[in-house]
Design an enzyme around this catalytic site. Structure first.
Site, PDB file in Angstrom:
ATOM      1  N   ARG A 235       0.853  -1.202   0.000  1.00 35.22           N
ATOM      2  CA  ARG A 235       0.000   0.000   0.000  1.00 35.22           C
ATOM      3  C   ARG A 235       0.885   1.247   0.000  1.00 35.22           C
ATOM      4  O   ARG A 235       0.572   2.245  -0.626  1.00 35.22           O
ATOM      5  CB  ARG A 235      -0.942  -0.003   1.214  1.00 35.22           C
TER       6      ARG A 235
ATOM      7  N   TYR B 209     -16.543  17.438 -15.227  1.00 36.98           N
ATOM      8  CA  TYR B 209     -16.835  16.009 -15.324  1.00 36.98           C
ATOM      9  C   TYR B 209     -17.835  15.646 -14.218  1.00 36.98           C
ATOM     10  O   TYR B 209     -17.676  16.074 -13.070  1.00 36.98           O
ATOM     11  CB  TYR B 209     -15.526  15.226 -15.162  1.00 36.98           C
TER      12      TYR B 209
ATOM     13  N   ASP C 233      -7.203  18.885 -14.603  1.00 38.98           N
ATOM     14  CA  ASP C 233      -7.552  17.518 -14.985  1.00 38.98           C
ATOM     15  C   ASP C 233      -7.190  17.390 -16.473  1.00 38.98           C
ATOM     16  O   ASP C 233      -7.851  17.960 -17.340  1.00 38.98           O
ATOM     17  CB  ASP C 233      -9.049  17.285 -14.750  1.00 38.98           C
TER      18      ASP C 233
ATOM     19  N   LYS D 250      -8.464   6.329 -19.237  1.00 39.88           N
ATOM     20  CA  LYS D 250      -8.813   6.835 -20.556  1.00 39.88           C
ATOM     21  C   LYS D 250      -7.623   6.707 -21.517  1.00 39.88           C
ATOM     22  O   LYS D 250      -7.219   5.613 -21.811  1.00 39.88           O
ATOM     23  CB  LYS D 250      -9.331   8.268 -20.433  1.00 39.88           C
TER      24      LYS D 250
HETATM   25  C1  LIG Z   1     -13.252   9.441 -16.291  1.00 34.18           C
HETATM   26  C2  LIG Z   1     -12.853  10.763 -15.796  1.00 34.18           C
HETATM   27  C3  LIG Z   1     -12.534  10.968 -14.442  1.00 34.18           C
HETATM   28  C4  LIG Z   1     -12.697   9.894 -13.386  1.00 34.18           C
HETATM   29  O1  LIG Z   1     -11.813   8.834 -13.543  1.00 34.18           O
HETATM   30  P1  LIG Z   1     -12.140   7.305 -13.167  1.00 34.18           P
HETATM   31  O2  LIG Z   1     -10.912   6.585 -13.588  1.00 34.18           O
HETATM   32  O3  LIG Z   1     -13.372   6.907 -13.935  1.00 34.18           O
HETATM   33  O4  LIG Z   1     -12.373   7.249 -11.703  1.00 34.18           O
HETATM   34  C5  LIG Z   1     -12.106  12.229 -14.077  1.00 34.18           C
HETATM   35  N1  LIG Z   1     -12.007  13.242 -14.971  1.00 34.18           N
HETATM   36  C6  LIG Z   1     -12.313  13.076 -16.265  1.00 34.18           C
HETATM   37  C7  LIG Z   1     -12.181  14.217 -17.195  1.00 34.18           C
HETATM   38  C8  LIG Z   1     -12.745  11.842 -16.727  1.00 34.18           C
HETATM   39  O5  LIG Z   1     -13.068  11.692 -18.008  1.00 34.18           O
END
Ligand SMILES: *Cc1c(COP(=O)(O)O)cnc(C)c1O
Length: 392
Positions: free
Chosen positions: A61, A114, A187, A212
């Site tokens: 962890r 988001y 982000d 993603k």
């Molecule tokens: C998918 C997404 C998240 C969240 O991420 P997860 O891996 O699904 O927890 C945060 N910000 C953006 C822009 C996203 O597309």
């Protein structure tokens, strides 16, 4: 010699051949604990690799070599000093927000954030005493006014945003946010570090859903934080261990496997998305197209200045209204109906009823006639044909 081009780092940063066997890919250290050579004498700390942050490996962890390899690679790709890999993007966001904010702190979030970020701030952190204000981040003056009205601990920015692809000028926002003594968080999920590097533009923290584009193959969920400030890095490291949502060794390994091809994948995502956006913009059944690569997009110039390409996400409003937008999502054959984005395969979804359903009734509600495409790297002509047939 400067052997530090982006694609070189994607393949080599944090990924020295295994010292024992020469394995060219970092092994999966599928292990929870480590033999120590004496009480208080764990192995593997120090040096120049991932172990440099720790006294040695004690428990996974806290630190794990496979996760460390991914973290070093992410740090190099974003131009940060230290990176952290989490079990999901939301886990990364939660760790950051709870590291930086406490009860009675205020944050600014994008007015088209988001959905998951909005839900975290509104439903989880607000009851704990964190207040928030949605602000259009494409307007630095609006951010300045909001910060003058009420100081904030941090300003959360997405660019391009999900799902409306609006663009925020990171350099301009960094000035405004730092003047007010706040932290600028970007982000960077939609752009990936290949297209945009927020730390170099003045941001303090980069957040990723590595689920993603970084992972890129729709086979792993993960998240990351990247920072430049050592003090903030140490606090995040403490909280990542204390709250425990670190990426598993196998997930870290899969994400790193995806990252090695990020550059070539992003080039093709951008190329295909550009063609899709152009076709949609000229289509009579489409009312409006959102893609920062189109010269008509309000953020086009800023995007061209701060991004290497315009990304693989295209959203559009159906001229037939909400019912037609929903029906259209069921008529494509190559574009698979599903949430998420950034994988090699093309996806289609209805944000209002799927990814952004939690924003319904709030200031962040998205138009009902909106359709979002994650344009994959299939043959471009096939993607265009599929969409044309579905539009009718
Ligand atoms: C998918 C997404 C998240 C969240 O991420 P997860 O891996 O699904 O927890 C945060 N910000 C953006 C822009 C996203 O597309």
């Amino acid at each position: 010699m400067n052997l530090d081009g982006f694609e070189t780092l994607a393949i080599h940063a944090g990924q020295e051949p295994d010292p024992l066997t020469g394995a060219v890919v970092p092994p999966i250290y599928q292990v929870s604990t480590y033999k120590q050579d004496g009480v208080g004498a764990p192995r593997g700390g120090g040096g120049t690799g991932a172990g440099r942050w720790i006294e040695g490996y004690e428990y996974s962890r806290t630190a794990n070599p496979t996760r460390g390899a991914l973290e070093d690679c992410l740090g190099a790709l974003e131009g940060g000093t230290r990176a952290f890999a989490f079990a999901s993007g939301m886990a990364a966001e939660d760790c950051l927000l709870r590291t930086v904010c406490g009860p009675s702190d205020h944050v600014l979030i994008p007015s088209d954030a988001y959905g998951g970020t909005f839900r975290l701030v509104d439903k989880v952190l607000r009851p704990w005493g964190v207040s928030y204000l949605p602000v259009p981040m494409s307007q630095p003056a609006a951010v300045r006014n909001a910060l003058q009205d009420r100081p904030a601990r941090l300003v959360w920015v997405e660019t391009p945003t999900n799902p409306l692809l609006s663009i925020a000028d990171i350099t301009a926002l960094a000035d405004v946010v730092h003047e007010a003594g706040a932290l600028l968080v970007v982000d960077n999920t939609f752009a990936s570090p290949y297209l945009q590097q927020p730390l170099a533009l003045g941001a303090d923290v980069v957040v990723h859903s590595t689920t993603k584009y970084l992972g890129g193959h729709s086979d792993v969920v993960g998240g990351a934080l990247v920072v430049t400030d050592a003090g903030l890095g140490a606090k995040i490291a403490f909280n990542q261990n204390a709250t425990g949502a670190a990426a598993s060794p196998f997930d870290a390994w899969l994400t790193l496997r995806g990252i090695r091809t990020l550059g070539v994948r992003m080039d093709r995502h951008c190329e295909n998305a550009h063609r899709v956006a152009g076709m949609l913009a000229a289509h009579p059944k489409v009312a409006e197209v959102f893609y920062p690569g189109l010269p008509s997009h309000p953020g086009h110039e800023v995007a061209a200045k701060q991004m290497r390409g315009f990304g693989g996400i295209v959203s559009f409003r159906s001229a037939g209204g909400e019912a037609e937008a929903v029906a259209l999502c069921g008529r494509t054959r190559l574009f698979t109906l599903g949430e998420s984005l950034g994988g090699v395969e093309s996806l289609i979804e209805h944000p209002g009823r799927m990814t952004h359903a939690s924003a319904a009734g709030s200031a962040l509600e998205v138009p009902g006639d909106l359709v979002r495409l994650s344009v994959g790297i299939e043959t471009a002509g096939d993607l265009l044909e599929d969409l044309r047939a579905a539009l009718g």
